[in-house]
Design an enzyme around this catalytic site. Structure first.
Site, PDB file in Angstrom:
ATOM      1  CG  HIS A  16      -1.961  -0.969   1.496  1.00 16.24           C
ATOM      2  ND1 HIS A  16      -2.187  -1.697   2.361  1.00 16.24           N
ATOM      3  CD2 HIS A  16      -3.020  -1.157   0.514  1.00 16.24           C
ATOM      4  CE1 HIS A  16      -3.238  -2.510   2.407  1.00 16.24           C
ATOM      5  NE2 HIS A  16      -3.657  -2.276   0.979  1.00 16.24           N
ATOM      6  CE  LYS A  47     -12.304  -6.953   1.996  1.00 14.41           C
ATOM      7  NZ  LYS A  47     -11.181  -6.213   1.214  1.00 14.41           N
ATOM      8  NE  ARG A  81      -2.975  -7.184  -4.278  1.00 13.88           N
ATOM      9  CZ  ARG A  81      -3.810  -7.607  -3.429  1.00 13.88           C
ATOM     10  NH1 ARG A  81      -3.262  -7.778  -2.189  1.00 13.88           N
ATOM     11  NH2 ARG A  81      -5.121  -7.626  -3.602  1.00 13.88           N
ATOM     12  CB  SER A 127      -4.311  -6.514   4.601  1.00 15.12           C
ATOM     13  OG  SER A 127      -3.909  -5.193   4.147  1.00 15.12           O
TER      14      SER A 127
END
Ligand code: PNS
Length: 162
Positions: A17, A41, A93, A131
């Site tokens: 990030h 989440k 990504r 993450s």
């Protein structure tokens, strides 16, 4: 002033990030990192912790002197409006990111086509980093050095009592 917003859950912020934010800060006069409050989440870190990690990363890196952080609990496009941003910066990504990001970019474009979504390709060394992967490694006591900041490492030690 050319402003961009860089949104996410940042639970927690990773080196990947920070790489995207730094590259955004090079391209724009100001970058506002938007930490989404009500992420579905079920975050490991509280909103204050997620913001604190980003604030300390900004303080430690002179290339982030034009970066600010703020939470938001609204549509991203409204957050962008509040900051008079002309762009949304996201990192990509792998191909697996593409479909979801493409959908979000299209929705945001439908809501306001004057705000452009700009994708920054992940640096190869962070192309695998997420993450959730970092959280899993940390939970089982694996080494996460270099994947997150020292402050985030400390946060994990506290949460997982390592
Ligand atoms: O780090 P994440 O979880 O991939 O970030 C997702 C985020 C926060 C960027 C996304 O959920 C978002 O923009 N939420 C704000 C609400 C919104 O505008 N939704 C419509 C866009 S499809």
């Amino acid at each position: 002033m050319k402003v961009a917003v860089c949104p996410g859950s940042f639970d927690p912020i990773t080196s990947g990030h920070l790489d995207v934010i730094e590259r955004g800060a090079y391209l724009f006069e100001k970058v506002v990192v938007g930490v989404f409050e009500k992420t579905e989440k079920n975050p490991l870190f509280s909103l204050d912790e997620r913001i604190g990690f980003i604030e300390s990363a900004i303080k430690e890196n002179s290339k982030l002197s034009n970066v600010e952080v703020e939470s938001f609990n609204s549509l991203l496009i409204d957050f962008a409006h509040r900051h008079k941003a002309c762009a949304i910066i996201k990192g990509l990504r792998a191909v697996s990111d593409f479909e979801h990001e493409f959908q979000m970019a299209q929705f945001n474009r439908k809501l306001d086509k004057s705000i452009e979504t700009i994708f920054v390709m992940a640096s190869p060394k962070y192309a695998y980093l997420s993450s959730s992967a970092v959280k899993e490694i940390a939970k089982f006591g694996g080494c996460i050095e270099g994947l997150v900041t020292k402050e985030v490492e400390k946060g994990f030690r506290k949460v997982f009592k390592l």
